[in-house]
Motif scaffolding. Structure first.
Motif, PDB file in Angstrom:
ATOM      1  N   MET A  32      -7.800  -7.857 -31.459  1.00 39.50           N
ATOM      2  CA  MET A  32      -8.475  -8.512 -30.336  1.00 39.50           C
ATOM      3  C   MET A  32      -7.696  -9.734 -29.852  1.00 39.50           C
ATOM      4  O   MET A  32      -7.668 -10.013 -28.653  1.00 39.50           O
ATOM      5  CB  MET A  32      -9.899  -8.911 -30.740  1.00 39.50           C
ATOM      6  CG  MET A  32     -10.779  -7.736 -31.139  1.00 39.50           C
ATOM      7  SD  MET A  32     -10.726  -6.359 -29.950  1.00 39.50           S
ATOM      8  CE  MET A  32     -11.401  -7.157 -28.480  1.00 39.50           C
ATOM      9  N   GLU A  33      -7.067 -10.443 -30.777  1.00 40.42           N
ATOM     10  CA  GLU A  33      -6.259 -11.586 -30.365  1.00 40.42           C
ATOM     11  C   GLU A  33      -5.073 -11.125 -29.527  1.00 40.42           C
ATOM     12  O   GLU A  33      -4.711 -11.759 -28.532  1.00 40.42           O
ATOM     13  CB  GLU A  33      -5.769 -12.352 -31.592  1.00 40.42           C
ATOM     14  CG  GLU A  33      -6.843 -13.153 -32.296  1.00 40.42           C
ATOM     15  CD  GLU A  33      -6.277 -13.985 -33.426  1.00 40.42           C
ATOM     16  OE1 GLU A  33      -5.032 -14.036 -33.563  1.00 40.42           O
ATOM     17  OE2 GLU A  33      -7.078 -14.584 -34.178  1.00 40.42           O
ATOM     18  N   GLY A  34      -4.453 -10.011 -29.942  1.00 42.07           N
ATOM     19  CA  GLY A  34      -3.336  -9.472 -29.166  1.00 42.07           C
ATOM     20  C   GLY A  34      -3.760  -9.025 -27.785  1.00 42.07           C
ATOM     21  O   GLY A  34      -3.059  -9.268 -26.792  1.00 42.07           O
ATOM     22  N   LEU A  35      -4.908  -8.363 -27.696  1.00 41.89           N
ATOM     23  CA  LEU A  35      -5.406  -7.928 -26.391  1.00 41.89           C
ATOM     24  C   LEU A  35      -5.711  -9.131 -25.504  1.00 41.89           C
ATOM     25  O   LEU A  35      -5.410  -9.131 -24.302  1.00 41.89           O
ATOM     26  CB  LEU A  35      -6.652  -7.072 -26.574  1.00 41.89           C
ATOM     27  CG  LEU A  35      -6.450  -5.702 -27.232  1.00 41.89           C
ATOM     28  CD1 LEU A  35      -7.799  -5.033 -27.483  1.00 41.89           C
ATOM     29  CD2 LEU A  35      -5.576  -4.811 -26.355  1.00 41.89           C
ATOM     30  N   ALA A  36      -6.317 -10.158 -26.088  1.00 41.58           N
ATOM     31  CA  ALA A  36      -6.641 -11.355 -25.308  1.00 41.58           C
ATOM     32  C   ALA A  36      -5.373 -12.032 -24.793  1.00 41.58           C
ATOM     33  O   ALA A  36      -5.337 -12.530 -23.660  1.00 41.58           O
ATOM     34  CB  ALA A  36      -7.459 -12.326 -26.158  1.00 41.58           C
TER      35      ALA A  36
ATOM     36  N   ILE B 298      -4.839   1.213 -28.357  1.00 40.81           N
ATOM     37  CA  ILE B 298      -5.005   0.403 -27.150  1.00 40.81           C
ATOM     38  C   ILE B 298      -5.165   1.271 -25.914  1.00 40.81           C
ATOM     39  O   ILE B 298      -6.062   1.064 -25.094  1.00 40.81           O
ATOM     40  CB  ILE B 298      -3.797  -0.547 -26.995  1.00 40.81           C
ATOM     41  CG1 ILE B 298      -3.829  -1.628 -28.075  1.00 40.81           C
ATOM     42  CG2 ILE B 298      -3.797  -1.195 -25.606  1.00 40.81           C
ATOM     43  CD1 ILE B 298      -2.626  -2.536 -28.060  1.00 40.81           C
ATOM     44  N   LEU B 299      -4.283   2.265 -25.778  1.00 37.30           N
ATOM     45  CA  LEU B 299      -4.306   3.084 -24.560  1.00 37.30           C
ATOM     46  C   LEU B 299      -5.499   4.038 -24.517  1.00 37.30           C
ATOM     47  O   LEU B 299      -5.944   4.418 -23.425  1.00 37.30           O
ATOM     48  CB  LEU B 299      -3.000   3.880 -24.447  1.00 37.30           C
ATOM     49  CG  LEU B 299      -1.720   3.063 -24.277  1.00 37.30           C
ATOM     50  CD1 LEU B 299      -0.518   3.993 -24.153  1.00 37.30           C
ATOM     51  CD2 LEU B 299      -1.795   2.136 -23.069  1.00 37.30           C
ATOM     52  N   SER B 300      -6.006   4.425 -25.672  1.00 41.87           N
ATOM     53  CA  SER B 300      -7.086   5.419 -25.705  1.00 41.87           C
ATOM     54  C   SER B 300      -8.463   4.814 -25.453  1.00 41.87           C
ATOM     55  O   SER B 300      -9.425   5.550 -25.216  1.00 41.87           O
ATOM     56  CB  SER B 300      -7.089   6.141 -27.066  1.00 41.87           C
ATOM     57  OG  SER B 300      -7.345   5.227 -28.124  1.00 41.87           O
ATOM     58  N   ASP B 301      -8.573   3.493 -25.498  1.00 38.62           N
ATOM     59  CA  ASP B 301      -9.869   2.836 -25.316  1.00 38.62           C
ATOM     60  C   ASP B 301      -9.906   2.121 -23.970  1.00 38.62           C
ATOM     61  O   ASP B 301      -9.290   1.066 -23.801  1.00 38.62           O
ATOM     62  CB  ASP B 301     -10.107   1.830 -26.450  1.00 38.62           C
ATOM     63  CG  ASP B 301     -11.528   1.274 -26.448  1.00 38.62           C
ATOM     64  OD1 ASP B 301     -12.272   1.547 -25.474  1.00 38.62           O
ATOM     65  OD2 ASP B 301     -11.891   0.567 -27.404  1.00 38.62           O
ATOM     66  N   PRO B 302     -10.601   2.666 -22.982  1.00 39.29           N
ATOM     67  CA  PRO B 302     -10.633   2.040 -21.654  1.00 39.29           C
ATOM     68  C   PRO B 302     -11.283   0.664 -21.654  1.00 39.29           C
ATOM     69  O   PRO B 302     -11.060  -0.129 -20.729  1.00 39.29           O
ATOM     70  CB  PRO B 302     -11.439   3.040 -20.814  1.00 39.29           C
ATOM     71  CG  PRO B 302     -12.239   3.827 -21.800  1.00 39.29           C
ATOM     72  CD  PRO B 302     -11.408   3.898 -23.044  1.00 39.29           C
ATOM     73  N   ARG B 303     -12.065   0.352 -22.685  1.00 37.57           N
ATOM     74  CA  ARG B 303     -12.708  -0.956 -22.756  1.00 37.57           C
ATOM     75  C   ARG B 303     -11.710  -2.079 -23.015  1.00 37.57           C
ATOM     76  O   ARG B 303     -12.018  -3.254 -22.808  1.00 37.57           O
ATOM     77  CB  ARG B 303     -13.783  -0.956 -23.845  1.00 37.57           C
ATOM     78  CG  ARG B 303     -14.933   0.000 -23.591  1.00 37.57           C
ATOM     79  CD  ARG B 303     -15.846   0.084 -24.798  1.00 37.57           C
ATOM     80  NE  ARG B 303     -15.142   0.619 -25.956  1.00 37.57           N
ATOM     81  CZ  ARG B 303     -15.688   0.781 -27.155  1.00 37.57           C
ATOM     82  NH1 ARG B 303     -16.952   0.419 -27.360  1.00 37.57           N
ATOM     83  NH2 ARG B 303     -14.991   1.286 -28.154  1.00 37.57           N
ATOM     84  N   ASN B 304     -10.502  -1.720 -23.467  1.00 34.82           N
ATOM     85  CA  ASN B 304      -9.497  -2.755 -23.738  1.00 34.82           C
ATOM     86  C   ASN B 304      -8.979  -3.404 -22.460  1.00 34.82           C
ATOM     87  O   ASN B 304      -8.466  -4.518 -22.492  1.00 34.82           O
ATOM     88  CB  ASN B 304      -8.307  -2.149 -24.501  1.00 34.82           C
ATOM     89  CG  ASN B 304      -8.686  -1.726 -25.903  1.00 34.82           C
ATOM     90  OD1 ASN B 304      -9.559  -2.327 -26.525  1.00 34.82           O
ATOM     91  ND2 ASN B 304      -8.033  -0.678 -26.403  1.00 34.82           N
ATOM     92  N   GLY B 305      -9.086  -2.705 -21.346  1.00 31.95           N
ATOM     93  CA  GLY B 305      -8.580  -3.247 -20.094  1.00 31.95           C
ATOM     94  C   GLY B 305      -7.071  -3.196 -19.979  1.00 31.95           C
ATOM     95  O   GLY B 305      -6.487  -3.875 -19.136  1.00 31.95           O
ATOM     96  N   ILE B 306      -6.428  -2.392 -20.825  1.00 32.49           N
ATOM     97  CA  ILE B 306      -4.972  -2.258 -20.796  1.00 32.49           C
ATOM     98  C   ILE B 306      -4.620  -0.872 -20.273  1.00 32.49           C
ATOM     99  O   ILE B 306      -5.083   0.138 -20.811  1.00 32.49           O
ATOM    100  CB  ILE B 306      -4.351  -2.447 -22.191  1.00 32.49           C
ATOM    101  CG1 ILE B 306      -4.836  -3.741 -22.831  1.00 32.49           C
ATOM    102  CG2 ILE B 306      -2.837  -2.412 -22.107  1.00 32.49           C
ATOM    103  CD1 ILE B 306      -4.411  -4.989 -22.129  1.00 32.49           C
ATOM    104  N   SER B 307      -3.832  -0.811 -19.225  1.00 30.28           N
ATOM    105  CA  SER B 307      -3.394   0.471 -18.673  1.00 30.28           C
ATOM    106  C   SER B 307      -1.954   0.345 -18.199  1.00 30.28           C
ATOM    107  O   SER B 307      -1.425  -0.767 -18.082  1.00 30.28           O
ATOM    108  CB  SER B 307      -4.305   0.913 -17.521  1.00 30.28           C
ATOM    109  OG  SER B 307      -4.305  -0.060 -16.492  1.00 30.28           O
ATOM    110  N   VAL B 308      -1.332   1.477 -17.911  1.00 35.47           N
ATOM    111  CA  VAL B 308       0.096   1.463 -17.560  1.00 35.47           C
ATOM    112  C   VAL B 308       0.364   2.286 -16.297  1.00 35.47           C
ATOM    113  O   VAL B 308       1.231   3.165 -16.292  1.00 35.47           O
ATOM    114  CB  VAL B 308       0.938   1.982 -18.734  1.00 35.47           C
ATOM    115  CG1 VAL B 308       0.945   0.978 -19.870  1.00 35.47           C
ATOM    116  CG2 VAL B 308       0.434   3.334 -19.230  1.00 35.47           C
ATOM    117  N   PRO B 309      -0.323   2.020 -15.189  1.00 37.95           N
ATOM    118  CA  PRO B 309      -0.096   2.828 -13.984  1.00 37.95           C
ATOM    119  C   PRO B 309       1.271   2.620 -13.360  1.00 37.95           C
ATOM    120  O   PRO B 309       1.744   3.461 -12.593  1.00 37.95           O
ATOM    121  CB  PRO B 309      -1.209   2.355 -13.043  1.00 37.95           C
ATOM    122  CG  PRO B 309      -1.505   0.954 -13.486  1.00 37.95           C
ATOM    123  CD  PRO B 309      -1.337   0.978 -14.978  1.00 37.95           C
TER     124      PRO B 309
END
Length: 676
Positions: free
Chosen positions: A198-202, A222-233
């Motif tokens: 969570m610290e890394g995501l923040a 990270i990529l499999s959980d849409p709640r993380n707010g991390i994507s690579v479009p």
């Protein structure tokens, strides 16, 4: 303003995006004349590589339209790489000439072509893939060519992903990437197991990210959980470093799943770069899925290169008993330092000492950290100064990063390590690799040895073996140029007998070891005893020989009045039910009263350890470790945190390394690379 030449890669990618492609079928074959001028790696891979453009030598480069460049400054003068990047490499990092792998790969990578490069570790391949990645990002967004104040990105603006098989290698790549990108606005972040997720995501959300360096398990989470707010479009480049090891470690399923979370390459053009020491069929299957059919294969390994395990001098020392390990290491150190006094051109002693279990690593680290020049004077200083370091998978990620970086920067010292440093890690100027005990397999021995003799510098390899391990060792590695060395007096001393006639140096070393061992927690010794009980079962011919050797180690090496007790359930599990000399108990004590009458509690890891860097008596809470350190807080404990396929022992070589009170917990914890 960027020159027309610098815009070339952007135009090339645009044309390539518009061109029709066939993914995974009907490979485009090079013309016969092109293939005939290059060599295919092997018969087993020639069929799968037949559609790739093959490049192997500088003469091959001259035949192509890509210029041969050997100096980093030329990349700037020819407008191939932005001056901000070139300046960081030449001025900040003090690099001028390229290595062979950099000459062969950078120019081609800058064209935007997908590339599979066969290159050994320690040859400068990190810079080889970082330059195309960074220039790719700047070409697409010239505003990132200069440093900015404040965030220049957001969590969905990741332009490049770099995957590494281990945490340490990922951290190492990230450090290098930040150096190269220092003069730019490009933001580099890491996502590895062992750190708080969570610290890394923040941090990514707060600071943004252009380049994400990750290990497969954490990246997939990270990529499999849409709640993380991390994507690579906007992903435009994808790098797999140490590709063969990624697959050896069992990361194939994770890598395939990660592929499904990446943008469609038909819609978002993406350059894929893969670097691998070997090119087995498993790697080529990943190539077929990730790369364009006309990818380039660059063989940056010369046919006449002499491998490290054939080039580095290697010596074998036969020990009278396991208790002779630590005095022998001190004598090897002393002999080298004596040679250095006669030859000032020799580098300072800098060694990595490998043990086969986590508990042994921790125990001997504690002992080496407590060594004193004068055993009677606690203030006399450590023979290694502050240069005593430790590395194993149960340390927290912060500790592992601190120790590895400190040892990397140190001019000399000693790193007590498990196999987490055996592959991919680059520690400059390592003069000695000392392996204790029979390695689990041939590959482990070779990869450990490869930590020395790097960058065309000299090094030495030593292996310390009990007499019971000689036969299986010679059977597994007898064809290697390993010579027996009988000059180490400490290896032959019968430590069960007092008052023996030994040299003054050996006598002093024995006193130092005895004093240091008495300071190590009983719990560390008991845990190491259990671990070695299992480890040695795979190499000793008879179990009673294992028990006898370990009992002697506990009494004469660790200075205990009796061997640690083993829970009856554990003895039964390991097949030692009928060994009368083994100290088996139905009620294993959790503490042992020391000479002062105070109880020393048995803990999962030693609590008596030096402050970071070794040589300081101050108790450091950070030097402890627990089961919770195997994965980040809040993350599930997955197979990424257990042993990898490459490091997995055979069934009869598993070891115990669990906390007291649960004799079967951690039974199969043979030291491994912590993979998430």
């Amino acid at each position: 303003m960027l020159s027309a030449v610098r815009r070339g890669p952007v135009l090339a990618r645009a044309f390539r995006t518009c061109a029709p492609r066939t993914w995974g079928s009907s490979p485009i074959r090079a013309s016969p004349s092109a293939v005939s001028s290059f060599s295919v790696p092997s018969k087993s891979t020639s069929g799968l590589l037949s559609h790739a453009r093959l490049f192997q030598s500088q003469s091959a480069l001259k035949q192509d339209d890509v210029p041969l460049i050997s100096e980093f400054s030329e990349l700037g003068t020819q407008g191939l790489v932005h001056d901000s990047i070139v300046s960081a490499i030449t001025s900040n990092m003090k690099l001028s000439s390229m290595t062979d792998v950099q000459k062969l790969t950078i120019s081609r990578g800058l064209t935007g072509a997908d590339t599979l490069a066969q290159a050994k570790t320690g040859t400068g391949k990190t810079i080889a893939f970082l330059l195309p990645v960074l220039q790719n990002i700047i070409s697409a967004d010239p505003s990132l060519a200069q440093r900015r104040r404040g965030p220049s990105s957001h969590s969905s603006d990741i332009r490049s992903i770099i995957i590494s098989p281990t945490r340490e290698l990922a951290e190492q790549i990230a450090v290098e990437a930040k150096k190269v990108a220092f003069n730019t606005g490009i933001i580099v972040q890491t996502a590895v197991g062992g750190s708080r997720k969570m610290e890394g995501l923040a941090r990514i959300k707060r600071q943004g990210c252009h380049i994400l360096v990750a290990t497969p398990g954490r990246l997939k989470d990270i990529l499999s959980d849409p709640r993380n707010g991390i994507s690579v479009p906007n992903l435009t480049s994808f790098v797999l470093d140490e590709a063969d090891r990624l697959l050896d470690d069992g990361f194939g399923p994770e890598i395939n799943e990660i592929h499904d979370y990446l943008p469609d390459p038909i819609k978002v053009d993406r350059q894929t770069l893969m670097f691998s020491a070997t090119v087995p069929r498993e790697v080529l299957r990943v190539v077929e899925r990730f790369m364009k059919p006309d990818y380039q294969f660059i063989k940056a390994v010369s046919e006449d290169d002499v491998p490290t395990h054939l080039r580095v001098p290697q010596k074998q020392v036969v020990l009278r008993g396991l208790e002779n390990v630590m005095p022998s290491i001190l004598e090897i150190t002393a002999k080298y330092n004596a040679r250095r006094e006669q030859d000032p051109n020799l580098r300072p002693f800098k060694a990595i000492v490998y043990f086969n279990s986590t508990s042994s690593v921790q125990l001997y680290y504690d002992a080496f950290a407590q060594l004193r020049n004068d055993p009677a004077d606690r203030r006399s200083g450590n023979p290694f100064g502050r240069g005593v370091y430790c590395m194993h998978s149960k340390l927290s990620q912060m500790q592992r990063t601190m120790y590895s970086e400190s040892f990397r920067r140190a001019a000399g010292g000693i790193l007590i390590s498990s196999d987490v440093t055996a592959r991919g890690m680059d520690f400059p100027d390592v003069t000695h690799v000392i392996q204790v005990g029979h390695p689990r397999d041939r590959e482990s021995y070779i990869h450990r040895l490869g930590r020395t003799g790097r960058a065309n510098k000299e090094g030495e390899g030593w292996i310390l073996l009990h007499s019971q391990e000689i036969h299986p060792f010679e059977r597994a590695l007898g064809d290697l140029p390993i010579k027996e060395d009988r000059s180490i007096e400490s290896a032959k001393v019968d430590m069960s007998q007092e008052g023996q006639q030994v040299s003054a140096t050996s006598a002093e070393n024995l006193k130092r070891v005895e004093a240091a061992m008495k300071t190590v927690d009983y719990g560390s010794k008991a845990a190491a005893f259990r671990a070695e009980l299992s480890v040695l079962s795979g190499t000793f011919r008879r179990r009673n020989h294992v028990v006898s050797a370990l009992n002697s180690l506990a009494i004469h090496g660790w200075k205990l009045p009796e061997p640690p007790a083993i829970a009856r359930s554990l003895a039964d599990k390991l097949g030692y039910r009928n060994e009368e000399e083994l100290n088996v108990s139905d009620n294993v004590r959790s503490s042992y009263p020391d000479d002062s009458g105070r109880g020393r509690s048995q803990s999962f890891g030693s609590r008596r350890s030096s402050t970071f860097g070794g040589g300081n008596d101050r108790f450091s809470r950070d030097d402890r470790f627990s089961r919770n350190d195997r994965s980040s807080r809040g993350d599930r404990f997955s197979r990424d945190d257990r042993f990898s396929r490459d490091d997995r022992p055979s069934r009869n070589r598993r070891s115990f390394d669990g906390p007291s009170g649960d004799p079967l917990n951690g039974l199969f914890d043979f030291e491994n690379v912590n993979r998430r």
